[in-house]
Design an enzyme around this catalytic site. Structure first.
Site, PDB file in Angstrom:
ATOM      1  N   VAL A 124     -30.004  40.475  89.021  1.00  0.00           N
ATOM      2  CA  VAL A 124     -29.332  40.847  90.272  1.00  0.00           C
ATOM      3  C   VAL A 124     -28.385  42.007  89.958  1.00  0.00           C
ATOM      4  O   VAL A 124     -27.458  41.856  89.146  1.00  0.00           O
ATOM      5  CB  VAL A 124     -28.554  39.657  90.871  1.00  0.00           C
ATOM      6  CG1 VAL A 124     -27.834  40.087  92.146  1.00  0.00           C
ATOM      7  CG2 VAL A 124     -29.497  38.479  91.147  1.00  0.00           C
ATOM      8  N   HIS A 181     -21.810  40.378  87.845  1.00  0.00           N
ATOM      9  CA  HIS A 181     -21.363  38.983  87.939  1.00  0.00           C
ATOM     10  C   HIS A 181     -21.161  38.439  86.538  1.00  0.00           C
ATOM     11  O   HIS A 181     -21.850  38.831  85.604  1.00  0.00           O
ATOM     12  CB  HIS A 181     -22.359  38.117  88.718  1.00  0.00           C
ATOM     13  CG  HIS A 181     -23.763  38.253  88.240  1.00  0.00           C
ATOM     14  ND1 HIS A 181     -24.554  39.342  88.559  1.00  0.00           N
ATOM     15  CD2 HIS A 181     -24.521  37.460  87.448  1.00  0.00           C
ATOM     16  CE1 HIS A 181     -25.739  39.200  87.995  1.00  0.00           C
ATOM     17  NE2 HIS A 181     -25.740  38.074  87.294  1.00  0.00           N
ATOM     18  N   ILE A 182     -20.210  37.524  86.415  1.00  0.00           N
ATOM     19  CA  ILE A 182     -19.946  36.863  85.131  1.00  0.00           C
ATOM     20  C   ILE A 182     -20.448  35.435  85.250  1.00  0.00           C
ATOM     21  O   ILE A 182     -20.060  34.696  86.166  1.00  0.00           O
ATOM     22  CB  ILE A 182     -18.436  36.847  84.794  1.00  0.00           C
ATOM     23  CG1 ILE A 182     -17.867  38.264  84.833  1.00  0.00           C
ATOM     24  CG2 ILE A 182     -18.200  36.201  83.422  1.00  0.00           C
ATOM     25  CD1 ILE A 182     -16.342  38.321  84.639  1.00  0.00           C
ATOM     26  N   HIS A 183     -21.317  35.039  84.314  1.00  0.00           N
ATOM     27  CA  HIS A 183     -21.761  33.641  84.257  1.00  0.00           C
ATOM     28  C   HIS A 183     -20.695  32.834  83.518  1.00  0.00           C
ATOM     29  O   HIS A 183     -20.211  33.255  82.471  1.00  0.00           O
ATOM     30  CB  HIS A 183     -23.061  33.512  83.447  1.00  0.00           C
ATOM     31  CG  HIS A 183     -24.251  34.189  84.056  1.00  0.00           C
ATOM     32  ND1 HIS A 183     -25.257  33.497  84.684  1.00  0.00           N
ATOM     33  CD2 HIS A 183     -24.600  35.503  84.118  1.00  0.00           C
ATOM     34  CE1 HIS A 183     -26.194  34.350  85.101  1.00  0.00           C
ATOM     35  NE2 HIS A 183     -25.822  35.566  84.767  1.00  0.00           N
TER      36      HIS A 183
HETATM   37  P1  5GP Z   1     -28.630  37.822  85.917  1.00  0.00           P
HETATM   38  O1  5GP Z   1     -28.774  38.973  86.882  1.00  0.00           O
HETATM   39  O2  5GP Z   1     -27.258  37.694  85.349  1.00  0.00           O
HETATM   40  O3  5GP Z   1     -29.664  37.811  84.831  1.00  0.00           O
HETATM   41  O4  5GP Z   1     -28.938  36.474  86.708  1.00  0.00           O
HETATM   42  C1  5GP Z   1     -28.704  36.307  88.066  1.00  0.00           C
HETATM   43  C2  5GP Z   1     -28.347  34.863  88.318  1.00  0.00           C
HETATM   44  O5  5GP Z   1     -28.192  34.681  89.717  1.00  0.00           O
HETATM   45  C3  5GP Z   1     -29.419  33.857  87.851  1.00  0.00           C
HETATM   46  O6  5GP Z   1     -28.812  32.891  86.998  1.00  0.00           O
HETATM   47  C4  5GP Z   1     -29.929  33.242  89.155  1.00  0.00           C
HETATM   48  O7  5GP Z   1     -30.248  31.867  89.030  1.00  0.00           O
HETATM   49  C5  5GP Z   1     -28.769  33.478  90.114  1.00  0.00           C
HETATM   50  N1  5GP Z   1     -29.194  33.651  91.494  1.00  0.00           N
HETATM   51  C6  5GP Z   1     -30.169  34.504  91.941  1.00  0.00           C
HETATM   52  N2  5GP Z   1     -30.293  34.430  93.264  1.00  0.00           N
HETATM   53  C7  5GP Z   1     -29.364  33.514  93.684  1.00  0.00           C
HETATM   54  C8  5GP Z   1     -29.010  33.013  94.975  1.00  0.00           C
HETATM   55  O8  5GP Z   1     -29.565  33.386  96.008  1.00  0.00           O
HETATM   56  N3  5GP Z   1     -28.018  32.086  95.020  1.00  0.00           N
HETATM   57  C9  5GP Z   1     -27.368  31.669  93.895  1.00  0.00           C
HETATM   58  N4  5GP Z   1     -26.401  30.753  94.077  1.00  0.00           N
HETATM   59  N5  5GP Z   1     -27.676  32.121  92.669  1.00  0.00           N
HETATM   60  C10 5GP Z   1     -28.669  33.024  92.558  1.00  0.00           C
END
Ligand code: 5GP
EC number: 3.9.1.-
Length: 106
Positions: A96, A100-102
Site C-alpha cells: 500500500v 504506515h508503520i506496522h
Molecule cells: P505493506 O504495504 O506494509 O507491505 O502492507 C500493507 C498492510 O496493509 C498489509 O499488512 C495488509 O494486510 C494491510 N491492509 C491492506 N488493505 C487493508 C484494508 O483494507 N484494511 C486494513 N485494515 N488493512 C489492510
C-alpha cells in the site's frame, strides 16, 4: 488529473470500513485486516505520503509524532514489547503506497 486515493486514505475518509483503534489530527491507527501477530496495528498519517523516499523535511514532526505513539499504543494493548516494520518500495515489500508503520506483538 488527481492521483488515485490510497486504500488508507479511503479508510481515513470513512469510505471503507476498518477497526479504528486510535485517531488524532495527524494520524489514524487501525487493526491490520490480515494480522501477522496477535496484535497487529497500522499507524497511518492522514497526509498521503507514498513511501519513505517521498518524505520532506516538513514531515519531521509528523514522523516523530507517530514514533512517540508506538509505545503508548503497545501499552494500551497490554504489550510489554513489540516489533515495528516499515516497508518501502515494491522491492521492500510495500503493498500500500501510503506510508504506515506496522506494530506487531504477541
Ligand atoms: P505493506 O504495504 O506494509 O507491505 O502492507 C500493507 C498492510 O496493509 C498489509 O499488512 C495488509 O494486510 C494491510 N491492509 C491492506 N488493505 C487493508 C484494508 O483494507 N484494511 C486494513 N485494515 N488493512 C489492510
Amino acid at each position: 488529473m488527481t492521483p488515485e486515493k490510497s486504500i488508507f486514505s479511503k479508510i481515513i475518509d470513512r469510505e471503507i470500513p476498518s477497526e479504528i483503534v486510535y485517531e488524532d489530527e495527524k494520524c489514524i491507527v487501525i487493526n491490520d485486516i490480515n494480522p501477522k501477530a496477535r496484535i497487529h496495528l497500522l499507524v497511518i498519517p492522514k497526509k498521503p505520503i507514498a513511501t519513505l523516499f517521498d518524505l520532506a523535511p516538513e514531515d519531521k514532526d509528523l514522523m516523530g509524532h507517530m514514533m512517540l505513539l508506538l509505545p503508548q499504543l503497545a501499552q494500551s494493548q497490554g504489550l510489554d514489547g513489540f516489533k515495528t516494520q516499515i516497508h518501502t518500495g515494491e522491492s521492500g515489500g510495500q503493498e500500500v503506497f501510503h506510508i504506515h508503520i506496522h506494530l506487531l506483538g504477541n
